[in-house]
Write an enzyme that holds these catalytic residues in place. Structure first.
Site, PDB file in Angstrom:
ATOM      1  N   TYR A 143      34.935 -24.311  19.142  1.00  0.00           N
ATOM      2  CA  TYR A 143      34.844 -25.700  19.597  1.00  0.00           C
ATOM      3  C   TYR A 143      35.464 -25.879  20.987  1.00  0.00           C
ATOM      4  CZ  TYR A 143      33.606 -26.970  14.773  1.00  0.00           C
ATOM      5  OH  TYR A 143      33.008 -27.073  13.544  1.00  0.00           O
ATOM      6  N   LYS A 192      35.426 -13.790   9.019  1.00  0.00           N
ATOM      7  CA  LYS A 192      34.111 -13.148   8.932  1.00  0.00           C
ATOM      8  C   LYS A 192      34.247 -11.796   9.624  1.00  0.00           C
ATOM      9  CE  LYS A 192      29.702 -13.287   7.836  1.00  0.00           C
ATOM     10  NZ  LYS A 192      29.268 -13.189   6.434  1.00  0.00           N
ATOM     11  N   ASP A 224      31.858 -16.759   3.698  1.00  0.00           N
ATOM     12  CA  ASP A 224      30.731 -17.100   2.818  1.00  0.00           C
ATOM     13  C   ASP A 224      31.165 -17.015   1.350  1.00  0.00           C
ATOM     14  OD1 ASP A 224      31.053 -14.461   3.588  1.00  0.00           O
ATOM     15  OD2 ASP A 224      28.932 -13.955   3.569  1.00  0.00           O
ATOM     16  N   ASP A 248      36.717 -26.529   9.467  1.00  0.00           N
ATOM     17  CA  ASP A 248      36.011 -27.808   9.522  1.00  0.00           C
ATOM     18  C   ASP A 248      35.086 -27.916   8.309  1.00  0.00           C
ATOM     19  OD1 ASP A 248      34.930 -30.142  10.401  1.00  0.00           O
ATOM     20  OD2 ASP A 248      33.873 -29.310  12.127  1.00  0.00           O
ATOM     21  N   ASP A 252      35.858 -29.937   4.341  1.00  0.00           N
ATOM     22  CA  ASP A 252      34.980 -30.987   3.810  1.00  0.00           C
ATOM     23  C   ASP A 252      34.488 -30.615   2.411  1.00  0.00           C
ATOM     24  OD1 ASP A 252      35.222 -32.572   6.042  1.00  0.00           O
ATOM     25  OD2 ASP A 252      33.076 -33.019   6.122  1.00  0.00           O
TER      26      ASP A 252
END
Ligand code: NAD
Length: 357
Positions: A143, A192, A224, A248, A252
């Site tokens: 980001y 990852k 994942d 992020d 959620d």
């Protein structure tokens, strides 16, 4: 007794309604536990654009920089969707986080037993308990890397750079281990590393930091798999440590496991004790001004403020216990009220929680 200064940003939409309740709860907690608090109002968001043209006026930023902690409702709304990007209410929030050096975002995901029915997961899964915290790196990674769109061979090509330094990973890893020490002492670090160099550096750095916390266990999990495990068996997690974008998304997902967006708090922390505390939801313009907003997310954010910025864990415990007690008595706002029961309004729920502190 030293007075602690709390910058209060009410913001837009339901922000003023929910923050009023959280401030009343803090005042009650201060009375009971002998804390001296001073509240300084700071304007930010759409209301600040309307008044002075700036979503984050300099005076508000200075108020926050002088404070021991910042309590925020929410900012933004459709009225300001047309404002240029750099002055949008939401970009004020990004600038504030960055100016305060808040690199760690803590989002607890706890399914309160009183609200077990609100979770979309099967009862057999939630019966094992849902009580974990996502510790997300907040001001690095993809980001904040370079963003570029160019034309290559006649077609647009976009590039976003993910970048992490060892220092950035070390400091967020320490936050996760310190958080785990206050809880069940187990960190799951999510990356990852089968694909990304950033993740390989992440994993090696987390292992190095872990050496200083022999009382905390650590394991690594691919992102994942983690997304899948959060819905398969959330009881396996205590502290989930991860980078900005993965955090992020996972935070959620974690919040949905607990059922309602209105009840979840968050804390953003930096190197010192100063933090920014806000519910995870937005300004809910669809219910603003109707006394229907759930103040619990903001009140539990105030509890985190007491715990992390004011070092007042007993007061934090008392606020959390007051929320549980009022839910035990059956009082709920409309968002978490089962069909057939009558909800109470934001102000009444807040008053009952303050009385229970
Ligand atoms: P939202 O979280 O405001 O609302 C989503 C849904 O959840 C709505 O139906 C709303 O009524 C409900 N809801 C949210 N909080 C609630 C509460 N406390 N009690 C009861 N119901 C609640 O998300 P949105 O509608 O996508 O965004 C609205 C505005 O908020 C946008 O301008 C967005 O940019 C902004 N926003 C701000 C923040 C922030 O200030 N940190 C975060 C997210 C969104």
């Amino acid at each position: 007794m030293e007075t602690k200064r709390i910058a209060v940003i009410r913001g837009d939409g339901i922000g003023p309604e929910i923050v009023t309740q959280a401030v009343a709860v803090l005042e009650r907690a201060a009375d009971r536990f002998g804390l001296s608090l001073a509240f300084d109002e700071a304007e930010m968001g759409g209301c600040a654009i309307d008044r002075c043209g700036q979503s984050l006026p300099e005076a508000s930023l200075q108020t926050c920089l002088r404070a021991d902690a910042v309590l925020l409702g929410a900012v933004g709304g459709p009225r300001w969707d047309g404002v240029p990007k750099e002055n949008r209410p939401e970009s004020a929030l990004l600038r504030l986080r960055s100016a305060l050096g808040l690199y760690a975002n803590l989002r607890p995901a706890r399914l309160m037993p009183q609200l077990a029915d609100a979770s979309p997961l099967a009862p057999a899964v939630t019966a094992r308990g849902v009580d974990f915290v996502v510790v997300r790196e907040l001001i690095g990674g993809i980001y904040f890397g370079e963003h570029r769109t160019e034309t290559v061979d006649g077609q647009p090509v976009a590039t976003d750079v993910m970048r992490y330094s060892r220092g950035e990973i070390e400091r967020i890893a320490r936050t996760a281990f310190e958080t785990a020490r206050r809880r069940r002492k187990h960190v799951t670090s999510v990356d990852k590393s089968n694909v990304l160099d950033c993740s390989r550096l992440w994993r090696a750095t987390v292992d190095a930091v872990a050496a200083a916390y022999p009382d905390v266990t650590v394991r690594h999990m691919l992102v994942d798999n983690c997304a899948m495990q959060i819905v398969r068996d959330p009881s396996q997690f205590d502290v989930v440590l991860t980078e900005n974008m993965f955090g992020d998304i996972l935070s959620d997902e974690a919040s949905m496991v607990t059922g309602s967006i209105g009840i979840l708090p968050s804390a953003s922390l930096g190197a010192g004790s100063r933090g920014l505390y806000e519910p995870i939801h937005g300004s809910a313009p669809d219910i603003a001004g109707t006394d229907a907003a759930d103040p619990i997310g903001t009140i539990l954010s105030a509890a985190m403020l007491l715990r992390y910025s004011l070092d007042a864990p007993e007061a934090a415990d008392a606020v959390e216990a007051a929320v549980a007690a009022v839910l035990d008595q059956g009082f709920r706002t409309a968002d978490i009220c089962p069909a057939g029961q009558t909800p109470v309004g934001c102000a009444e729920l807040g008053r009952r929680i303050a009385d229970a502190v």
